[in-house]
Design an enzyme around this catalytic site. Sequence first.
Site, mmCIF file in Angstrom:
data_model
loop_
_atom_site.group_PDB
_atom_site.id
_atom_site.type_symbol
_atom_site.label_atom_id
_atom_site.label_comp_id
_atom_site.label_asym_id
_atom_site.label_seq_id
_atom_site.Cartn_x
_atom_site.Cartn_y
_atom_site.Cartn_z
ATOM 1 N N GLU A 170 -3.356 7.546 -4.121
ATOM 2 C CA GLU A 170 -3.180 6.239 -3.467
ATOM 3 C C GLU A 170 -2.984 5.118 -4.479
ATOM 4 O OE1 GLU A 170 -5.951 4.566 -0.074
ATOM 5 O OE2 GLU A 170 -6.576 3.712 -1.981
ATOM 6 N N TYR A 199 0.856 -1.186 0.000
ATOM 7 C CA TYR A 199 0.000 0.000 0.000
ATOM 8 C C TYR A 199 0.891 1.234 0.000
ATOM 9 C CZ TYR A 199 -3.227 3.603 1.589
ATOM 10 O OH TYR A 199 -3.967 4.761 1.673
#
Length: 379
Positions: free
Chosen positions: A189, A101
């Site tokens: 993101e 992530y």
Amino acid sequence: MKLHEYQGKELFGEAGLPVPRGEVASTPEQAAAIAERLGGRVVIKAQVHVGGRGKAGGVKLATGADEARDVASRILGMDIKGLRVEKVLVEPALDIAKEYYAAILPDRASQRLVLMLSSVGGVDIEDVAHSTPEKIVRVALDPLIGAADFAVLQAMYDAGFDEARHRDLGRVLKGLYAVAVDKDCGLAEINPLVITGDGQVVVADAKVDIDDNALYRHPELEKYRAESFDDEMDRHAAEQGLTYVYLGGEVGVIGNGAGLVMTTLDVVAASGQKAANFLDIGGGAQADQVRRALGMVLSDPHVKGVIFNIFGGITRADVVAEGMLEGARTLEITVPVVVRLAGTQEEAGRALLQGSQFIPVESVQEAARTIKELIAKGA
Ligand code: GDP
Ligand code: MN
């Protein structure tokens, strides 16, 4: 302004990040043609503004044109958390070895952009934050230095990113930072940031939110605006001078004034319920607008009850009541609607509603309590 995955990947690609060479389709035929061009196994991904598409069945693999057509026809038109899938992204499937992530987002406390990393990727970061918060690394970046090598490297070590891939991963993170700054992102993101079986680093998903207040200096992003509404309802609402935000719960909320509506959302949440939407009819709303607002909220199939919270100021309570009655005449209202009317012309407004299907309440707390009881009763 939220971007779709394929749009975010377009921005990332322009910044030199390793994104898969995919294309967007709005029909199964187009998806088949893209799969044919790409050859081999492809991944077909629903383009909607929510996370968790994978779990919801909106991300699927296919091999060959026929299977791609079939899979795309099942994903297109699908309802994911209340949003209709209008487009799919078709990309070469990845052989995923690791999922990380990575995100850049502004942080209120440090007043800086923060680099957020986790070696637990591919799942909701909120879940990671909840179950294993120690697996999330946050580094506030000095705006004068930017995403410096040492800061990025330290973050990667702390997150436990594969050291053999630090070079490529670091490049991605610096590119991500550049996009976040250049495009005024409220969020940039990548989840998952993938390492493939043969050691390639690939941006497998993209979630980008552009700060609306900075849009004026990004004419190049204008082309994304048409698709930036969460669904047709948002666009529909904007055209009518209403501010509607889809929230996905069961309790429809309508009020006049953003602050009043937000307070109502808080009280709904505090009562253990989930709001279906934010809807501000604005100051000085006319009866017609009230009727349209009611119609809009009721057109959400998840809505089981509605709260009206009106404080008469410029908006007169009796005019709002007229709009509601007008709505009752023209719409088929099958769910309970509770109404708190206060302020200018409140008596006249309440008198108008007497004997109608609208249920008067004295306060927003009572509104939340009453609607909860009525929904539980299945009224
Ligand atoms: P999200 O669920 O909305 O965040 O959508 P993602 O793009 O993140 O996809 C969900 C999951 O699909 C990923 O975490 C991967 O584990 C999985 N997946 C499986 N094969 C592939 C592939 O070839 N490409 C991509 N992007 N994801 C894949
Ligand atoms: Mn994802």
